[in-house]
Scaffold this active site. Structure first.
Site, PDB file in Angstrom:
ATOM      1  N   ARG A 193       1.430   8.311 -13.666  1.00  0.00           N
ATOM      2  CA  ARG A 193       1.631   6.866 -13.482  1.00  0.00           C
ATOM      3  C   ARG A 193       0.934   6.108 -14.604  1.00  0.00           C
ATOM      4  NH1 ARG A 193      -3.647   4.616 -13.536  1.00  0.00           N
ATOM      5  NH2 ARG A 193      -4.867   5.239 -11.731  1.00  0.00           N
ATOM      6  N   GLU A 206      -3.223  -2.516  -6.931  1.00  0.00           N
ATOM      7  CA  GLU A 206      -4.397  -2.764  -7.778  1.00  0.00           C
ATOM      8  C   GLU A 206      -3.991  -3.397  -9.113  1.00  0.00           C
ATOM      9  OE1 GLU A 206      -7.444   0.338  -7.984  1.00  0.00           O
ATOM     10  OE2 GLU A 206      -7.471   0.006 -10.129  1.00  0.00           O
ATOM     11  N   ARG A 219       2.579  -0.408 -11.032  1.00  0.00           N
ATOM     12  CA  ARG A 219       2.192   0.981 -11.236  1.00  0.00           C
ATOM     13  C   ARG A 219       3.529   1.700 -11.400  1.00  0.00           C
ATOM     14  NH1 ARG A 219      -3.143   2.734  -9.521  1.00  0.00           N
ATOM     15  NH2 ARG A 219      -4.440   1.327 -10.694  1.00  0.00           N
ATOM     16  N   CYS A 233      -9.232  -2.616 -13.097  1.00  0.00           N
ATOM     17  CA  CYS A 233     -10.379  -1.706 -13.030  1.00  0.00           C
ATOM     18  C   CYS A 233     -10.626  -1.128 -14.427  1.00  0.00           C
ATOM     19  CB  CYS A 233     -10.079  -0.585 -12.038  1.00  0.00           C
ATOM     20  SG  CYS A 233     -11.385   0.657 -11.972  1.00  0.00           S
ATOM     21  N   THR A 281     -11.700   1.581 -15.410  1.00  0.00           N
ATOM     22  CA  THR A 281     -11.374   3.006 -15.577  1.00  0.00           C
ATOM     23  C   THR A 281      -9.933   3.197 -16.041  1.00  0.00           C
ATOM     24  OG1 THR A 281     -10.600   3.319 -13.306  1.00  0.00           O
ATOM     25  CG2 THR A 281     -12.937   3.711 -13.721  1.00  0.00           C
ATOM     26  N   ARG A 300      -2.617   7.946 -15.399  1.00  0.00           N
ATOM     27  CA  ARG A 300      -3.226   9.086 -14.690  1.00  0.00           C
ATOM     28  C   ARG A 300      -2.121  10.105 -14.475  1.00  0.00           C
ATOM     29  NH1 ARG A 300      -5.329  11.520  -9.858  1.00  0.00           N
ATOM     30  NH2 ARG A 300      -3.909  10.386  -8.475  1.00  0.00           N
ATOM     31  N   ARG A 342      -9.640  15.189  -7.418  1.00  0.00           N
ATOM     32  CA  ARG A 342      -9.552  14.292  -6.246  1.00  0.00           C
ATOM     33  C   ARG A 342      -8.976  15.058  -5.075  1.00  0.00           C
ATOM     34  NH1 ARG A 342      -6.975   8.408  -8.213  1.00  0.00           N
ATOM     35  NH2 ARG A 342      -8.567   7.968  -9.770  1.00  0.00           N
ATOM     36  N   GLU A 359      -7.431   8.879  -4.125  1.00  0.00           N
ATOM     37  CA  GLU A 359      -8.840   8.730  -4.470  1.00  0.00           C
ATOM     38  C   GLU A 359      -9.676   8.482  -3.212  1.00  0.00           C
ATOM     39  OE1 GLU A 359      -9.763   5.434  -6.983  1.00  0.00           O
ATOM     40  OE2 GLU A 359     -11.280   6.615  -8.002  1.00  0.00           O
TER      41      GLU A 359
END
Ligand code: ADP
Ligand code: ILO
Length: 345
Positions: free
Chosen positions: A115, A214, A218, A260, A262, A269, A298, A303
């Protein structure tokens, strides 16, 4: 802001926020506001309220990363090994198929998912977005998603129109985000839930887009088995198509900008769900290999979940300062090393 004081972090808070937020930095930043009224108090609320945060900070807009740089920069450097003077490059041209599947016999990898996160260039990020702006993002995304070619064609489902059973089934089958995430809740990312949220997918559910979770988008490619090349190629095609009708928030230094830290850079990811029963009992070796290849372990329900069976979600940990193709290559090499070690017992 009279009640906003330096946080009283409990000892079990191991977040990067706690590690780098000194009283000096706090005093320097506490009174500042971005043009979208985003403050340090809002940025760190998630890390303060959730002591088990690994990172603990979110941005409300691109400006947050510059205005609050004294706290974001060391966190970004620690997580991505990327300094304030480094630059980021993107490469979403699928490489040779020669290293497409690290598990040719199909014995270990159950599924592969890649993603990327994207946010719109002319909007604040989720933590600072208004209700009207979020609905506008949903509207624009659903129009852009109507015009995708070939195997990417599908339908957009508003979260509020799904029954509880339909939603639950999509979550259990690993296609949809969970509701009520407490980290996102404290970050202001769940405001007005479920309004403005939804999911697009093609018939086979190999291409999906989450809207306004988020990140605003995505973009997800996934399928059973370990053909990383095929999954990545589909993702590249989709991102290329969507980039023609939407303009995404990015900068030369930070790549694609996400709420975020990260996810900055590639916002990618790439993960496999992989069965490793022997390595599961050798956590020391398991962790050594994943650390060497910059991979994260994970649980398979996303997560902050644990794996009951010896099946793990293994993905790239870094996303900034490395291209998408380099990250895919790193995942391939790391998975191959894990499979070889598993076979050696
Ligand atoms: P992300 O930040 O990438 O969206 P999460 O860890 O929240 O990640 O996972 C979102 C969903 O995607 C979860 O349901 C998770 O089980 C699913 N998922 C992640 N990787 C895979 C994979 N390789 N195969 C199948 N499902 C996956
Ligand atoms: N704020 C959470 C999650 C950090 C990384 N993950 C995501 C989904 N962005 C934490 O600090 O643990």
């Amino acid at each position: 802001m009279p009640d906003f004081k330096f946080p009283d972090f409990p000892d079990n808070n191991k977040s990067l926020l706690r590690k780098y937020l000194t009283e000096d930095i706090f005093n320097q930043l506490a009174g500042l506001k971005t043009s979208n009224n985003f403050t340090l108090e809002k940025a760190i609320k998630s890390g303060v309220e959730n002591p088990d945060s690994g990172v603990g900070i979110y941005a409300g807009d691109a400006e947050s990363y510059t205005l609050f740089a004294p706290i974001f920069d060391p966190i970004i450097e620690d997580y991505h090994k990327f300094t304030a003077s480094d630059s980021h490059n993107s490469d979403m041209k699928p490489p040779e198929a020669a290293w497409s599947n690290p598990d040719k016999e199909g014995k270990y990898i159950l599924s592969t998912r890649i993603r990327v996160g994207r946010n719109l260039a002319d909007m604040p990020l989720g933590p600072a977005i208004s209700t009207a702006q979020r609905n506008e993002v949903e509207n624009r995304a659903s129009i852009a998603l109507m015009n995708l070619p070939d195997e990417l064609k599908g339908r957009y489902y508003r979260l509020s129109n799904l029954s509880d059973e339909e939603r639950q089934k999509l979550v259990e089958d690993h296609f949809l985000f969970k509701s009520g995430d407490r980290f996102l809740e404290s970050a202001g990312l769940n405001r007005d839930w479920p309004e403005g949220r939804g999911i697009f997918h093609n018939t086979d559910k190999t291409f999906l887009v989450w809207v306004n979770e988020e990140d605003q988008l995505r973009i997800i490619s996934m399928q059973m088995g370990g053909d990383i090349f095929e999954v990545f190629s589909r993702l590249c095609k989709a991102v290329d198509s969507l980039s023609k009708s939407m303009s995404f928030l990015q900068s030369k230094h930070l790549g694609y900008i996400t709420s975020c830290p990260t996810n900055l850079g590639t916002a990618m990811r790439a993960s496999v769900h992989i069965k490793l029963p022997k390595l599961a009992d050798r956590q020391d070796l398991f962790k050594k290999i994943t650390d060497e290849h910059y991979l994260q372990i994970r649980g398979i329900h996303g997560e902050h979940t644990e794996s009951a069976e010896p099946i793990f979600d293994i993905s790239n940990k870094r996303r900034l300062g490395v291209t998408e193709v380099e990250l895919i290559r790193g995942l391939y090499d790391g998975i191959l090393a894990l499979i070889n070690k598993e076979k050696s017992f």
